[in-house]
Design an enzyme around this catalytic site. Sequence first.
Site: not given
Lengths: 303, 303, 255, 255
Positions: A69, A72, A99, A129, A264
């Site tokens: 994925n 962003g 988060n 990330c 997830g």
Amino acid sequence: MADLKVNFAGVEFKNPVIPASGAYGYGREYEDLYPVSLLGGISVKGTTLNKKDGNPPPRIAETYAGMLNSVGLQNGGVKKFLNTELPYLKTKDIVVISNIAGATVEECRELAALIDNSDADMIELNISCPNVKQGGAAFGTKCDSAAAITRAVRSATTKPLMVKLSPNVTSIVDIAKAVEAEGADAVSLINTLLGMRIDIKTKRPILKNNVGGLSGPAVFPVAVRMVWQVANAVSIPVCGMGGISCAEDAIEMMMAGAQTIQLGAAIFNNPYAPVEIIEGMNKWCDENGVRSITEIIGAVKPW
Amino acid sequence: MADLKVNFAGVEFKNPVIPASGAYGYGREYEDLYPVSLLGGISVKGTTLNKKDGNPPPRIAETYAGMLNSVGLQNGGVKKFLNTELPYLKTKDIVVISNIAGATVEECRELAALIDNSDADMIELNISCPNVKQGGAAFGTKCDSAAAITRAVRSATTKPLMVKLSPNVTSIVDIAKAVEAEGADAVSLINTLLGMRIDIKTKRPILKNNVGGLSGPAVFPVAVRMVWQVANAVSIPVCGMGGISCAEDAIEMMMAGAQTIQLGAAIFNNPYAPVEIIEGMNKWCDENGVRSITEIIGAVKPW
Amino acid sequence: MYKHGKYPVTEKKAVAKGIFDFTISCKEVAEIAQCGQFVHVAAEGFMLRRPISICDIDKEKGTIRIVFEVRGKGTEKISDIKKGDLIDMIAPLGKGFKILEKGKKAVCIGGGIGTPPMVAVAKEYGENATVISGFRSASAVILQEDFKAQGNNTILCTDDGTAGMKGFVTTALEECLDKEKPDIIYACGPSAMLKAVVDIAKKNGVYCQVSLEERMGCGVGACLVCACKVVKDGEEFYAHVCKDGPVFSAEEVVF
Amino acid sequence: MYKHGKYPVTEKKAVAKGIFDFTISCKEVAEIAQCGQFVHVAAEGFMLRRPISICDIDKEKGTIRIVFEVRGKGTEKISDIKKGDLIDMIAPLGKGFKILEKGKKAVCIGGGIGTPPMVAVAKEYGENATVISGFRSASAVILQEDFKAQGNNTILCTDDGTAGMKGFVTTALEECLDKEKPDIIYACGPSAMLKAVVDIAKKNGVYCQVSLEERMGCGVGACLVCACKVVKDGEEFYAHVCKDGPVFSAEEVVF
């Protein structure tokens, strides 16, 4: 019925199962199937100071037993979270993990300060990330930058602080020790592995971002290994994640040293996965004479 | 029939398909099904100076779309390779890649010197084995040690030298540049990702070595990403590997920048995988008007 | 409101090369399904579900129909489901088409595999609906009998002229609009086609809704991967096909 | 010499809880198969094949039999193969049992799911073979009729005494050896049982072969994962179950 309660970094979880940030929105989307209050906690969508639009699509690509994925960090900004999402979640009898994913140390500090004045139960600082130009993994792949951002955020909040680590490093143990030294109350790992898929018909990357984060069962053994290494190297608790899709996976991750677990990708395939894992844990504990799930945390005996 | 010939680091391959070191022994085991000479090349079992016994069993664990192994370089030593295995392979019209995996820089230099006097076509220096106490990944996870061992081996041989890189690093590009600077003629990647599985019944790691190397389709997107990054950062050719199990995967890996490809785990599931990939590449080229497979190397157009 | 379950496939047909027509018995889904919504189908052995638009809904029988094309190994796996077997789906999902009151006139435009969702919406308009559908060639033509059976006027186009008129649906649409302006235009198909249809609708001042497609994850609005650029109050942002769509008003979509 | 192919399962039986008995039509495999060898079976959707010992071989009919236990999701997937479906296997693999000339006497010992390979070997000895097999309890007992049908003497043991004599196969073996010493002992089962059997054989000076098990990769000796410690000429090293075994002479094995 075994006791699934876990005290994680000073926070009481009714069970150790937590949907991972970005996988479960703010807990509204699956209410059609079952109440979010069944879950131990929820790590909400990564939040930035201002509204963030995210990356252009396609943002997802399928892989063998996994997915990439490149969302962003699309989100409505911290004000929307505090005014709209948090009050909703606080009515749900569930641990709310906020988060935060700022592009700069200062933004993360500001976010932490704002969350500190809220009802959120815990902060998860995302320094891993893989899908943003500024910040993200840039913070999480070096000990000094990981330490610096943890220090800044620590100074801005007294809430339990969990730091989410990147697996795209030579030694995740070193990063974990660095954030522990700066006062992190817990670490969560692993974030996604950086990957790529190419459409051989068009000769273009499937993701518009070219690369993205790999999650799903494919990464599970890497996650178990890293959780085991980190849990044996730091004294703060570990939240284990990465490819968990069933109760057996969750139990394996906890035996590796995780006190709580996140999932997830599995939810996209099976929306009931979180509740099935809770039920499966209960059943497994009963069948194996385990009274409290805490008995299995770090129970693995290495050769 | 497309032209599958590739000139890789100065060596002519009749096609770009190579069984990876450790997956195909010395080419004898699959002769019952098809002649090894159909393949472009073979990277033989990692060789050490003296006979090596390897790790205690269990040495393998299944994972989602993958497997962990912890063989630990069991092999009969370089003399046995030179006296018994190499002469056999040299009768097979196939590029023989001698994979060397010494525990010390000096051992690797000695191995290279011995291979240099042999009929082997190419040397693959393994600085990324995750399953040995000395050497292995210890060399491959830091730029200076990767450079030092490459320098030593380079000084001992004029044969085409390929260095096999570890994916368990923060920047595989930096490692690739370091070995290129020391005169490596090519790099091969990725070796296995370090992983772990636990048997929740016995609470023991499935592997006696506790951890092992993850391979198989699960790691494919990580491999494609790393090959793409490295191919765009160095000027020496790249041999791409990691989870390739069909012709489409091989084509995707070559579009990412690989001039040749290796496969391992897929062969355990389907012994015909290497020949099916060669046939599939041919078919794909014909269907897509590709005259020479070299046309697709690095053909991906990033966004 | 949506459900997740395994429902029996009561009918299975191959309607063209690589295109399958499933009728699924799922009362709880049929009851609440609206035309234009989609179902999110699990493909055994694959990580991600495949979104497939609802072709038709029979609330009495408690069934829905999906007509889908085999595009890869995942949809191929779904096409292997046999009559009588169960199909695992999350449904109904997304926002459907807006249906105008009785007597209003509609033009429904389907491009290739974008045609199926037009069945349920055209049914609402009967003889007041004109269905323009376009395909590569005769061998790819689907669902024409279904449209005729529900009283729609049909205009068939093929790129190579092997069936119906040779040419694009947009040409047919313009001729259509020259004769009479409908109250609404519905379109689903390749984005180039959608863009052209939207321009024509705008030029003719006819309200238009389009059904979009994007690589999808959860299907319920949680993961935010199926982004599509839209504009509201002059501000551009990424909406999500699975929850904000798949149906959007033409003026919202940024092509 | 081995083959790789997909062969029809011509018979399928559940012989005990979670234990399945497949007869597979594979002339090319049956022709060359020896008792004690194994087949390497693909489980759809799983990375690794599952090694299963050959239970019986019918060279006339061109069939082999495998009797296996569902131990996990992989073997469960294999057990889902229906009669008439194809089973993907690499076979025959490994080194089998050494068979002595006619008239020699053998004792075959099977512990639980280690019992199946004893069928083919005991068949070679007919009434000159005594088969001692042990199981947890009556519900787990398998293959006794097969042994009787081929003329073997059978001694059945169960841990809980719900069938045959209560106790371990080793006790039965010792009693057996007190009466008469066979020319050879064959054993397959849990390693604790094998170790005990080997000690008894040594004490009684009877040649013994054991069939070992280890987590396996390629099955043909290429990947070297299925290591087992053996000793030859006083030197200990890792041999490999798939190629050097699964059958080893007792004196070679380091338990």
